[in-house]
Design a protein around this motif. Structure first.
Motif, short mmCIF file in Angstrom:
data_model
loop_
_atom_site.label_atom_id
_atom_site.label_comp_id
_atom_site.label_asym_id
_atom_site.label_seq_id
_atom_site.Cartn_x
_atom_site.Cartn_y
_atom_site.Cartn_z
N GLU A 62 0.84 -1.20 0.00
CA GLU A 62 0.00 0.00 0.00
C GLU A 62 0.87 1.25 0.00
O GLU A 62 1.69 1.44 0.90
N ASP A 63 0.66 2.11 -1.01
CA ASP A 63 1.38 3.38 -1.02
C ASP A 63 0.86 4.30 0.06
O ASP A 63 1.60 5.10 0.63
N GLN A 64 -0.45 4.20 0.33
CA GLN A 64 -1.13 5.14 1.23
C GLN A 64 -2.14 4.36 2.06
O GLN A 64 -2.84 3.48 1.54
N VAL A 65 -2.18 4.69 3.34
CA VAL A 65 -3.20 4.14 4.24
C VAL A 65 -3.87 5.31 4.95
O VAL A 65 -3.17 6.17 5.51
N THR A 76 5.16 3.41 3.10
CA THR A 76 3.71 3.59 3.10
C THR A 76 3.40 4.89 3.82
O THR A 76 3.87 5.09 4.95
#
Lengths: 115, 114
Positions: free
Chosen positions: A8-11, A109
């Protein structure tokens, strides 16, 4: 060769909710596993590490991570997220059985905790 | 010292110039690492010293990059004939010297090659 994936690049998570930042790894031997956090314009800060022993590792700021050998994972977790947890998180691995090998970091992330 | 320090914090240079980046590790730490971090990416390993010797320099991208640690403490990363693609944050880390020990990072040197 060793490698780390952070799928995941972004959470994004709401403040007060639990958070998980995922990490999977690949090494030829047994791993040393680390989590670091990076705030804007700052160096990397150590959060926690797995060396041996208990699969559940507790670290700084209420973070913990669970080593799962069968799934080759080391996901970072926190029961209740804070807005101040918003930062860039990096997982890293080193091959315990090949000391000459270097550390390999994942791509990171970005965690955003929304108020 | 209290932590790993790096100087300068920022360096702007012109393409083709030579630059030196300095790292002061935590006192007593025998292991020292250099990494390069491009925007939006994780640190990329460059070189690792155990004492005065380079134990692993497999991450140095080409022969324009060189690092030394002559007395087993301070290290200097040297880049010759800089290129625009060398622009990045260069991070230094140190550890007491055993394989499973935590690396402690400095704040980095932001290099911009114009």
């Amino acid at each position: 060769a060793q490698s780390v994936a952070q799928p995941e690049d972004q959470v994004n998570v709401a403040e007060g909710n639990p958070l998980t930042v995922k990490c999977t790894y690949s090494v030829s031997g047994n791993p040393y596993l680390f989590w670091y956090v990076q705030y804007p314009n700052r160096g990397l800060q150590f959060l926690l590490k797995y060396i041996t022993g208990d699969n559940l590792v507790k670290g700084s700021y209420g973070f913990e991570a669970e080593f799962n050998k069968s799934q080759t994972s080391f996901h970072l977790k926190k029961p209740s997220a804070l807005v101040s947890d918003s930062a860039l998180y990096f997982c890293a691995v080193r091959d315990r059985d090949n000391y000459g090998q270097n550390f390999v970091f994942g791509p990171g992330t970005r965690l955003s905790v929304l108020p | 010292g209290a932590g790993v320090s790096q100087t300068p914090s920022n360096k702007v240079t012109e393409k083709g110039k030579y630059v030196e980046l300095r790292c002061d590790p935590i006192s007593g730490h025998t292991a020292l690492y250099w990494y390069r971090q491009s925007l939006g990416q994780g640190p990329e390993f460059l070189i690792y010293f155990q004492g005065t010797g380079a134990a692993d320099d497999s991450g140095l991208p080409n022969d324009r990059f060189f690092a030394v640690r002559p007395e087993g403490s301070v290290s200097t990363l040297k880049i010759q004939r800089t290129e625009r693609g060398d622009s990045a944050v260069y991070l230094c880390a140190s550890s007491p010297g055993l394989a499973g020990e935590t690396q402690y990072f400095g704040p980095g040197t932001r290099l911009l090659v114009l």
